[in-house]
Write a protein that holds these residues in place. Sequence first.
Motif, PDB file in Angstrom:
ATOM      1  N   ARG A 186       6.999  29.372  25.271  1.00  0.00           N
ATOM      2  CA  ARG A 186       7.524  29.339  23.905  1.00  0.00           C
ATOM      3  C   ARG A 186       7.266  30.623  23.117  1.00  0.00           C
ATOM      4  N   GLN A 187       6.643  31.610  23.699  1.00  0.00           N
ATOM      5  CA  GLN A 187       6.401  32.831  22.935  1.00  0.00           C
ATOM      6  C   GLN A 187       7.710  33.568  22.677  1.00  0.00           C
ATOM      7  N   SER A 188       7.764  34.244  21.530  1.00  0.00           N
ATOM      8  CA  SER A 188       8.955  34.996  21.143  1.00  0.00           C
ATOM      9  C   SER A 188       9.342  36.014  22.211  1.00  0.00           C
ATOM     10  N   ALA A 189      10.639  36.178  22.389  1.00  0.00           N
ATOM     11  CA  ALA A 189      11.150  37.138  23.366  1.00  0.00           C
ATOM     12  C   ALA A 189      10.815  38.577  23.017  1.00  0.00           C
ATOM     13  N   ARG A 190      10.383  38.839  21.748  1.00  0.00           N
ATOM     14  CA  ARG A 190      10.069  40.213  21.392  1.00  0.00           C
ATOM     15  C   ARG A 190       8.673  40.622  21.858  1.00  0.00           C
ATOM     16  N   ALA A 191       7.833  39.644  22.255  1.00  0.00           N
ATOM     17  CA  ALA A 191       6.479  39.948  22.725  1.00  0.00           C
ATOM     18  C   ALA A 191       6.542  40.544  24.127  1.00  0.00           C
ATOM     19  N   VAL A 192       5.510  41.294  24.496  1.00  0.00           N
ATOM     20  CA  VAL A 192       5.616  42.117  25.701  1.00  0.00           C
ATOM     21  C   VAL A 192       5.714  41.287  26.977  1.00  0.00           C
ATOM     22  N   ILE A 193       4.911  40.228  27.123  1.00  0.00           N
ATOM     23  CA  ILE A 193       4.944  39.468  28.375  1.00  0.00           C
ATOM     24  C   ILE A 193       6.287  38.777  28.586  1.00  0.00           C
ATOM     25  N   PRO A 194       6.816  38.019  27.601  1.00  0.00           N
ATOM     26  CA  PRO A 194       8.151  37.448  27.816  1.00  0.00           C
ATOM     27  C   PRO A 194       9.244  38.497  27.965  1.00  0.00           C
ATOM     28  N   THR A 195       9.071  39.654  27.325  1.00  0.00           N
ATOM     29  CA  THR A 195      10.049  40.731  27.482  1.00  0.00           C
ATOM     30  C   THR A 195      10.115  41.189  28.933  1.00  0.00           C
ATOM     31  N   ILE A 196       8.948  41.401  29.526  1.00  0.00           N
ATOM     32  CA  ILE A 196       8.893  41.838  30.925  1.00  0.00           C
ATOM     33  C   ILE A 196       9.479  40.762  31.843  1.00  0.00           C
ATOM     34  N   ILE A 197       8.982  39.548  31.701  1.00  0.00           N
ATOM     35  CA  ILE A 197       9.371  38.464  32.614  1.00  0.00           C
ATOM     36  C   ILE A 197      10.853  38.141  32.499  1.00  0.00           C
ATOM     37  N   SER A 198      11.358  38.010  31.275  1.00  0.00           N
ATOM     38  CA  SER A 198      12.760  37.596  31.096  1.00  0.00           C
ATOM     39  C   SER A 198      13.724  38.661  31.606  1.00  0.00           C
ATOM     40  N   GLN A 199      13.385  39.933  31.433  1.00  0.00           N
ATOM     41  CA  GLN A 199      14.259  40.990  31.960  1.00  0.00           C
ATOM     42  C   GLN A 199      14.320  40.930  33.485  1.00  0.00           C
ATOM     43  N   ILE A 200      13.178  40.723  34.122  1.00  0.00           N
ATOM     44  CA  ILE A 200      13.156  40.645  35.581  1.00  0.00           C
ATOM     45  C   ILE A 200      13.925  39.423  36.066  1.00  0.00           C
ATOM     46  N   LEU A 201      13.684  38.272  35.443  1.00  0.00           N
ATOM     47  CA  LEU A 201      14.328  37.033  35.892  1.00  0.00           C
ATOM     48  C   LEU A 201      15.826  37.014  35.618  1.00  0.00           C
ATOM     49  N   SER A 202      16.285  37.867  34.694  1.00  0.00           N
ATOM     50  CA  SER A 202      17.731  37.951  34.431  1.00  0.00           C
ATOM     51  C   SER A 202      18.461  38.734  35.521  1.00  0.00           C
ATOM     52  N   GLY A 203      17.699  39.312  36.451  1.00  0.00           N
ATOM     53  CA  GLY A 203      18.309  40.042  37.550  1.00  0.00           C
ATOM     54  C   GLY A 203      18.326  41.543  37.376  1.00  0.00           C
ATOM     55  N   LYS A 204      17.749  42.040  36.282  1.00  0.00           N
ATOM     56  CA  LYS A 204      17.746  43.482  36.054  1.00  0.00           C
ATOM     57  C   LYS A 204      16.825  44.185  37.058  1.00  0.00           C
ATOM     58  N   LYS A 205      17.265  45.313  37.552  1.00  0.00           N
ATOM     59  CA  LYS A 205      16.443  46.131  38.444  1.00  0.00           C
ATOM     60  C   LYS A 205      15.741  47.260  37.686  1.00  0.00           C
ATOM     61  N   GLU A 206      16.196  47.480  36.449  1.00  0.00           N
ATOM     62  CA  GLU A 206      15.514  48.395  35.534  1.00  0.00           C
ATOM     63  C   GLU A 206      15.181  47.621  34.266  1.00  0.00           C
ATOM     64  N   ILE A 207      13.913  47.640  33.866  1.00  0.00           N
ATOM     65  CA  ILE A 207      13.532  46.942  32.636  1.00  0.00           C
ATOM     66  C   ILE A 207      13.084  47.954  31.598  1.00  0.00           C
ATOM     67  N   LYS A 208      13.417  47.675  30.345  1.00  0.00           N
ATOM     68  CA  LYS A 208      13.136  48.580  29.247  1.00  0.00           C
ATOM     69  C   LYS A 208      11.860  48.154  28.520  1.00  0.00           C
ATOM     70  N   LEU A 209      10.925  49.091  28.377  1.00  0.00           N
ATOM     71  CA  LEU A 209       9.670  48.826  27.696  1.00  0.00           C
ATOM     72  C   LEU A 209       9.294  50.002  26.824  1.00  0.00           C
ATOM     73  N   GLY A 210       8.300  49.795  25.961  1.00  0.00           N
ATOM     74  CA  GLY A 210       7.756  50.875  25.153  1.00  0.00           C
ATOM     75  C   GLY A 210       6.621  51.570  25.893  1.00  0.00           C
ATOM     76  N   SER A 211       5.560  51.894  25.184  1.00  0.00           N
ATOM     77  CA  SER A 211       4.432  52.607  25.783  1.00  0.00           C
ATOM     78  C   SER A 211       3.699  51.721  26.790  1.00  0.00           C
ATOM     79  N   LEU A 212       3.307  52.314  27.913  1.00  0.00           N
ATOM     80  CA  LEU A 212       2.613  51.576  28.968  1.00  0.00           C
ATOM     81  C   LEU A 212       1.104  51.797  28.957  1.00  0.00           C
ATOM     82  N   THR A 213       0.616  52.726  28.132  1.00  0.00           N
ATOM     83  CA  THR A 213      -0.807  53.079  28.176  1.00  0.00           C
ATOM     84  C   THR A 213      -1.721  52.198  27.329  1.00  0.00           C
ATOM     85  N   PRO A 214      -1.245  51.561  26.222  1.00  0.00           N
ATOM     86  CA  PRO A 214      -2.157  50.724  25.443  1.00  0.00           C
ATOM     87  C   PRO A 214      -2.744  49.585  26.271  1.00  0.00           C
ATOM     88  N   THR A 215      -3.963  49.186  25.934  1.00  0.00           N
ATOM     89  CA  THR A 215      -4.591  48.052  26.598  1.00  0.00           C
ATOM     90  C   THR A 215      -4.649  46.869  25.643  1.00  0.00           C
TER      91      THR A 215
END
Length: 330
Positions: A186-215
């Motif tokens: 139920r987390q919003s699609a704008r949050a990072v984890i659902p953003t990653i997962i939903s893009q992959i599950l939609s069949g995309k081979k390239e996923i769009k993200l922001g900065s990868l270095t923050p922890t």
Amino acid sequence: MDLKGKKVLITGSEGFIGSHLTERLVEIGADVTALVQYNSFNSWGWIDTFDENVKKEINVYTGDIREYDSISKAVKGQDVVFHLAALIAIPYSYQSPMAYVRTNVEGTANVLQACRECEVEKIVHTSTSETYGTALYVPIDENHPLQGQSPYSASKIGADKIAESFYRSFNMPISTIRPFNTYGPRQSARAVIPTIISQILSGKKEIKLGSLTPTRDFNYVKDTVEAFIKIAESEKTIGQVINVGSNYEISIGDLVKKIIDIIGEDIKIVTDEKRIRPQKSEVNRLWADNTKIKELTDWTPKYTLDEGLSETIKWIRDNMKYFKTDIYNV
């Protein structure tokens, strides 16, 4: 305090964490009133998706925390109030800072004033790890300085200080819970984890993200909900600000690799400039010290990151209709 049989109000009940908390409170036998933001569609958010046997146990009240008349009627007669209603999207706070002040600061003041007048037995006010900003030291304990690195975080600092002032000025039974990065179904699609997962599950081979270095210190939603309940039940938590986190940090880049490995796809990551925060606004490091909550309650996280991610992937796979993966959700 035993919450079974208590009259409990939840603001933000229709949202991500709020809906899970609502279900859990019904399960433990609380008399639950769910405050849902009024809208012309009569939508109850995620409550609409509940099992009918759960839904019939909930008193749904439509209103708005920005309106004192509305919230005061909802609070009347309640024993416990969980205050979760807030504007939470950081990118949108850059576009409309005043909306965050009105909802998060003024709305919190309305909730607390209503609780004061109605002599509520316990209030749990919801903060966020974003109030800390980029870690000045790790792990971050509750004495870490607060830094307003976005209009969202500044509004939540303001809300937290309003809560502190009501505790100090009026001796109100307020506890402030400060969750680190909660994720799950139920987390919003704008949050990072659902953003990653939903893009992959939609069949995309390239996923769009922001900065990868923050922890970040990620916490599965069921663990966060149990922390809300433990904090509400304990008298020791009154007047306290309490971190809820796993005491484990992972970079966004390593998180993506972990999710890719669990799903089992070959994915390329593309940097999307629209998803990168302004340089001085980016929170580069969050890592929770959860010593305090363990000392005050018997709470401890139950889910590992791998377990929580697997549950989240399964839910998103079954609910892709809620995700618009071709759109950047501000």
